[in-house]
Motif scaffolding. Sequence first.
Motif, PDB file in Angstrom:
ATOM      1  N   ALA A 124    -100.367 -49.124 -31.355  1.00 10.04           N
ATOM      2  CA  ALA A 124    -100.738 -47.715 -31.178  1.00 10.04           C
ATOM      3  C   ALA A 124    -101.113 -47.069 -32.507  1.00 10.04           C
ATOM      4  N   SER A 174     -95.672 -49.830 -31.028  1.00 12.35           N
ATOM      5  CA  SER A 174     -95.847 -48.923 -32.165  1.00 12.35           C
ATOM      6  C   SER A 174     -96.920 -49.435 -33.117  1.00 12.35           C
ATOM      7  N   THR A 200     -90.761 -46.450 -26.024  1.00 15.81           N
ATOM      8  CA  THR A 200     -90.673 -47.848 -25.579  1.00 15.81           C
ATOM      9  C   THR A 200     -89.245 -48.366 -25.705  1.00 15.81           C
ATOM     10  N   SER A 235     -94.131 -43.551 -30.100  1.00 18.28           N
ATOM     11  CA  SER A 235     -94.416 -44.741 -29.293  1.00 18.28           C
ATOM     12  C   SER A 235     -93.256 -45.730 -29.378  1.00 18.28           C
TER      13      SER A 235
END
Length: 567
Positions: free
Chosen positions: A274, A271, A250, A246
């Motif tokens: 998530a 991050s 991103t 993640s």
Amino acid sequence: MEQAASVWTQNYAPIGGSIWLSTLVALIPVVFFFVALVGLRLKGYVAGAITVLLAFLVAVLGYGMPLAKAIWATLYGFGYGLWPIAWIIVAAVFLYKVAVKTGQFEVIRQSVLSITEDQRLLVVLIGFCFGAFLEGAAGFGAPVAITAALLVGLGLNPLYAAGLCLIANTAPVAFGALGIPITVAGSLTGIPAHTIGAIAGRQLPLLACFVPFFMVYLMDSGKGGAKAGMKGVRDLWPALLVAGLSFAVTQYFTSNHLGPELPDITSALVSLLATAGFLKVWKPAEIQPIPAPQTVGAAYRPVMPTMTAGSVLKAWSPFLLLTLFVVMWSLPAFKALFDLKTHGALSGMVLHWDVPTLHNQVMKVAPIVAEPTPYAASYKLDWFSGTGTGIFLAALISMAVLGMKPREGVQTFVETLKELAYPILSIMFVLGFAYIANYSGQSATMALALAQTGHLFPLFSPVLGWLGVFLTGSDTSSNALFSGLQQVTAQQIGVNPALTVAANTTGGVTGKMISPQSIAVACAAVGLVGRESELLRFTVKKSLGFLAVIMVITYLQAYVVPGMIPR
């Protein structure tokens, strides 16, 4: 005429006109520093003092730098070590102590355990995710100091807390402090900052995805060897994949489509959310609980209030305030108020001096720069707009929120200063070494030696960034030193200069974990004063390994898969 006569021009091959002999001489203080810490195991401030003395002697006797200029360059470094670097560390540790001494850290501990009780995953959440957010907003050592202190407070071994936070800091450094390293490289070379950031965003996600796995491997292998390390990775791989992937996706998307200012902040938040969300629905088969809590130089007074939303918010308020103030202090509109160049509305609050005999009195020449350029040396004391002051104000408000009496707050602040006296001395010596190496031309000599590698230069290009960050502790400063050289050398060998300039940034992030400045900051934050050699031994091989990865990626992008470079 008198001013012109006082100008000193850097000579990058002062020893027999040979760049290689001169490099050997320039390496003396660098090699000594490594030997002093890794081999001789000297205390950080002792190693730093001898290193700065060696660099000073090399500058005066080897490079012919005028004595007065050498003295002022060293003092300039000492001053920068005190402000802003040491002030950030003092303020960050003071804020941490406020949370501890008011007894709120036990609430923080329990709230974190409600997400996961596994210490390895806590290190990923705090050291990797939260640390990246702080790097994106502030930089300058604050992320490692704050996250390492938090982890020690939660019970992690201080050496591992410091070392793992330094390693975690690798992923976000290139885009730290709202993309300033990339912006500086672009302004010095004329290459669009967006292009440089996009290339960095096609290299660093590979490291970002790997770092959480590596952190867990190091934690478990340190207790039970390589097999235990691999078992830890197998046990936690779903959560580690969520955290790393993640962040990486991103970071790539933000750097390539939005620009270099926000990749750290967006990646960190995505991050963090998530991973925390994933841990609500997934638990590892085996939990590795955190040990009994430790503190960094403060009396610990545990309290066990009822865990309510209000009590958790109150306990976390110092770090929420820290985040708020750091973000505010980093906003372009806020910085513009104090900008000296544009005569911002509050620029009168910034004290600044031109360093005597040094400011614009040292001349950089080709091939470090395209044409002779005076080396500026202005000391800035931004007593209010400095990041450390923002953190300090957050600590003062935290005192009021948490009910700490002013007298106890003063005692805590004095205690902080006493505990950080030797680390601050180490930081001053390290910055003195960096500044004398830069102004005398020693760092440029080492860079030029690497630039002699011809068509292999893309392979060694990241080493320049690594060297620059080792010397200065800053990816921004490394780009200021070597971006021009990266650009000129790439043009000479027919390689896209945007790639090598970006490699200076991405190679630089791998040097952050072994920079003497970073080592001193991390040791100061977790109470390892005098044990800098242990921390350097923990990080040095990892730094070289990460550097090798960036070297290979850059070489492949230069000659094998040039299509990876944005046009």
